[in-house]
Design an enzyme around this catalytic site. Structure first.
Site, PDB file in Angstrom:
ATOM      1  N   GLU A 194    -109.016  63.940   9.404  1.00 25.73           N
ATOM      2  CA  GLU A 194    -110.046  63.103   9.685  1.00 25.73           C
ATOM      3  C   GLU A 194    -109.852  63.375  11.269  1.00 25.73           C
ATOM      4  O   GLU A 194    -109.537  61.703  11.946  1.00 25.73           O
ATOM      5  CB  GLU A 194    -110.685  62.250   9.090  1.00 25.73           C
ATOM      6  CG  GLU A 194    -111.444  62.008   7.965  1.00 25.73           C
ATOM      7  CD  GLU A 194    -111.023  61.099   7.527  1.00 25.73           C
ATOM      8  OE1 GLU A 194    -112.494  60.734   6.218  1.00 25.73           O
ATOM      9  OE2 GLU A 194    -110.925  60.135   7.217  1.00 25.73           O
ATOM     10  N   GLU A 387    -113.725  66.030   1.918  1.00 27.51           N
ATOM     11  CA  GLU A 387    -113.785  65.348   0.870  1.00 27.51           C
ATOM     12  C   GLU A 387    -115.561  64.157   0.395  1.00 27.51           C
ATOM     13  O   GLU A 387    -116.266  64.651   1.955  1.00 27.51           O
ATOM     14  CB  GLU A 387    -113.575  63.791   1.689  1.00 27.51           C
ATOM     15  CG  GLU A 387    -111.890  63.862   1.717  1.00 27.51           C
ATOM     16  CD  GLU A 387    -111.143  62.823   2.560  1.00 27.51           C
ATOM     17  OE1 GLU A 387    -112.217  61.596   2.585  1.00 27.51           O
ATOM     18  OE2 GLU A 387    -109.966  62.764   2.879  1.00 27.51           O
TER      19      GLU A 387
END
Length: 488
Positions: A194, A387
């Site tokens: 991320e 995810e």
């Protein structure tokens, strides 16, 4: 339920965790202190205190207290679920699930305890050799995240973290060691988890302490630039050292819809998408800073310092695939009257057409299909859902069973939309559900915010038997994988 849309025969069904949220053993194996080890939590905090103390903005006072703290109870990432010692049994359960791929991160502080040593810690390297060998032995490919937030604390103390360009060199030394020693055991590499997190959680993303910065936005984007250059150089190094290797980029995907068809709401949505998502993927996949960043930086008062060779580095070393976390979508509008709800890394305006999880995250399976289509259309690169999952306070019944029908409903709806996206023409490599086994939640540092299909008997103070139990969702996901997404 039968899903009529087909997944490719080589589709990679998997599960994901992060080293800092699972391993524990924070002072074993010569591991150094890392930035996640300093995040504090108190089980007695109410919901408001938990939100207030998420460590989105680290303070000097909290940092100094954590450096000398001797207890582990209030620092959950130090104990986590003891995966460091239980990984063989845990991987046996994942093999029973039928996982095709396992995503985990490597702890930089296990390989280089201080981060700037000349030679790596052999004990740390051996742990990951053993872990990844066990994965391969059990028929699971390995998806390795090189940096999932946890940076050696020494690099913050001595160099100021990612705002210092020297971090690129330390990081690349770490990458070289991983490629040399673990390269044959890893199938997919991810340099940064991320990478847009630096904007929305500056402590996790780039180790910034807010009260030590005169211009917080300037520091954030300088850190981000160093990470984007490091990401490109990690791609270059992998391609040179490991020909044919697959090295990706990742963002937390913040899917945005205009609140209304008013043109200003539509424009707001476009800017939200550009500033929170596409800036980062544009640089990693296209190889240059997009034109809209000029206005974004001007509005924020930011001037990113670059070296003459940076543009060439970014242009010549774009990623092989793009991955993202997807948990929710949000509403874009300048209207301040909209209700605000929580989400991954940041809060957003509430969509009246969506339900929310117990933590206020908006549940939007169709948004996943939208995200996949938009990203594939923009880049024409293979995609990977790194995810996706739902956090819930799973409570065992009198017999110790965990009936999590809500998780099955959530996963089913998202898998159905993945199939729709594939039918739309999206090249989707795989799906690693977050977190396949209960781990300490990254956002709120809670143990009771559980994501797994495998239950871990630990409470928010780290007490419990640490026993693993299969939830109802375990059997559902096993059947989903076994039938390649046809039986849902």
């Amino acid at each position: 339920m039968t899903n009529n849309k087909k997944f490719p025969q080589n589709f990679l069904w998997g599960g994901a965790i992060a080293a800092s949220q699972a391993e524990g053993a924070w002072n074993e194996g010569k591991k150094g202190l890392d930035t996640q080890d300093l995040r504090v939590f108190d089980a007695s905090w109410d919901a408001e205190m938990r939100r207030k103390n998420r460590d989105v903005n680290m303070t000097s006072e909290r940092f100094q207290t954590a450096l000398t703290a001797e207890d582990t109870e209030h620092y959950p990432f130090r104990w986590a679920i003891n995966f460091y010692h239980t990984y063989k049994d845990d991987l046996a359960l994942m093999q029973e699930l039928g996982l095709k791929i396992f995503r985990t991160s490597i702890s930089w502080a296990r390989i280089y305890p201080n981060g700037d040593e000349e030679q790596p810690n052999e004990e740390g390297i051996q742990y990951y050799i053993d872990l990844f060998t066990e994965c391969q032995k059990r028929g699971m490919k390995v998806f390795a995240t090189i940096l999932h937030y946890a940076t050696p604390v020494h690099l913050v103390l001595k160099y100021g973290g990612w705002k210092n360009r020297k971090m690129i060199d330390f990081y690349l030394r770490y990458c070289r060691t991983l490629y040399e020693r673990l390269g044959k055991l890893v199938d997919y590499w991810l340099p940064f988890n991320e990478i847009n997190c630096s904007r929305f959680n500056p402590w996790n993303g780039c180790c910034l302490i807010k009260d030590q910065e005169k211009n917080y936005d300037q520091a954030i984007f300088q850190c981000t630039h160093h990470q984007l250059v490091a990401n490109a150089l990690a791609v270059k190094m992998a391609h040179e050292m490991l020909p044919g290797s697959m090295v990706g980029g990742m963002i937390a995907r913040f899917t945005s819809y205009p609140a209304t068809c008013a043109p200003q709401d539509v424009m707001c949505s476009i800017l939200d998408e550009n500033y929170t998502n596409y800036f980062y993927t544009d640089v990693m996949a296209r190889g240059y800073y997009p034109s809209y960043t000029r206005r974004m930086f001007a509005d924020l008062g930011v001037t990113v310092e670059m070296e003459p060779e940076d543009q060439k580095i970014l242009a010549e070393n774009t990623v092989d695939f793009l991955s993202f976390s997807y948990y929710m979508s949000m509403i874009s509008t300048d209207d301040s009257g909209y209700e605000v709800t929580s989400g991954n890394l940041l809060s957003g305006k509430k969509n009246p057409y969506l339900q929310t999880s117990g933590w206020g995250w908006q549940i939007d399976p169709v948004g996943l299909r939208i995200s996949l289509n938009e990203m594939y259309d923009r880049y024409q690169l293979p995609l990977f859902i790194a995810e996706n999952g739902i956090g819930a306070n799973d409570l065992p019944d009198a017999d110790g069973q965990i009936h999590d029908a809500y998780r099955i409903d959530y996963l089913r709806a998202h898998v159905e939309q993945m199939a729709e996206a594939i039918a739309d023409g999206v090249d989707l490599l795989g799906y690693t559900m977050w977190g396949i086994i209960d781990i300490v939640s990254c956002g709120t540092i809670e143990m009771n915010k559980r994501y797994g299909v495998i239950y871990v008997d630990r409470d928010e103070a780290g007490k419990g038997t640490n026993e693993r139990r299969k939830k109802d969702s375990f059997d559902w996901y096993r059947r989903c994988i076994e039938t390649n997404g046809e039986q849902l």
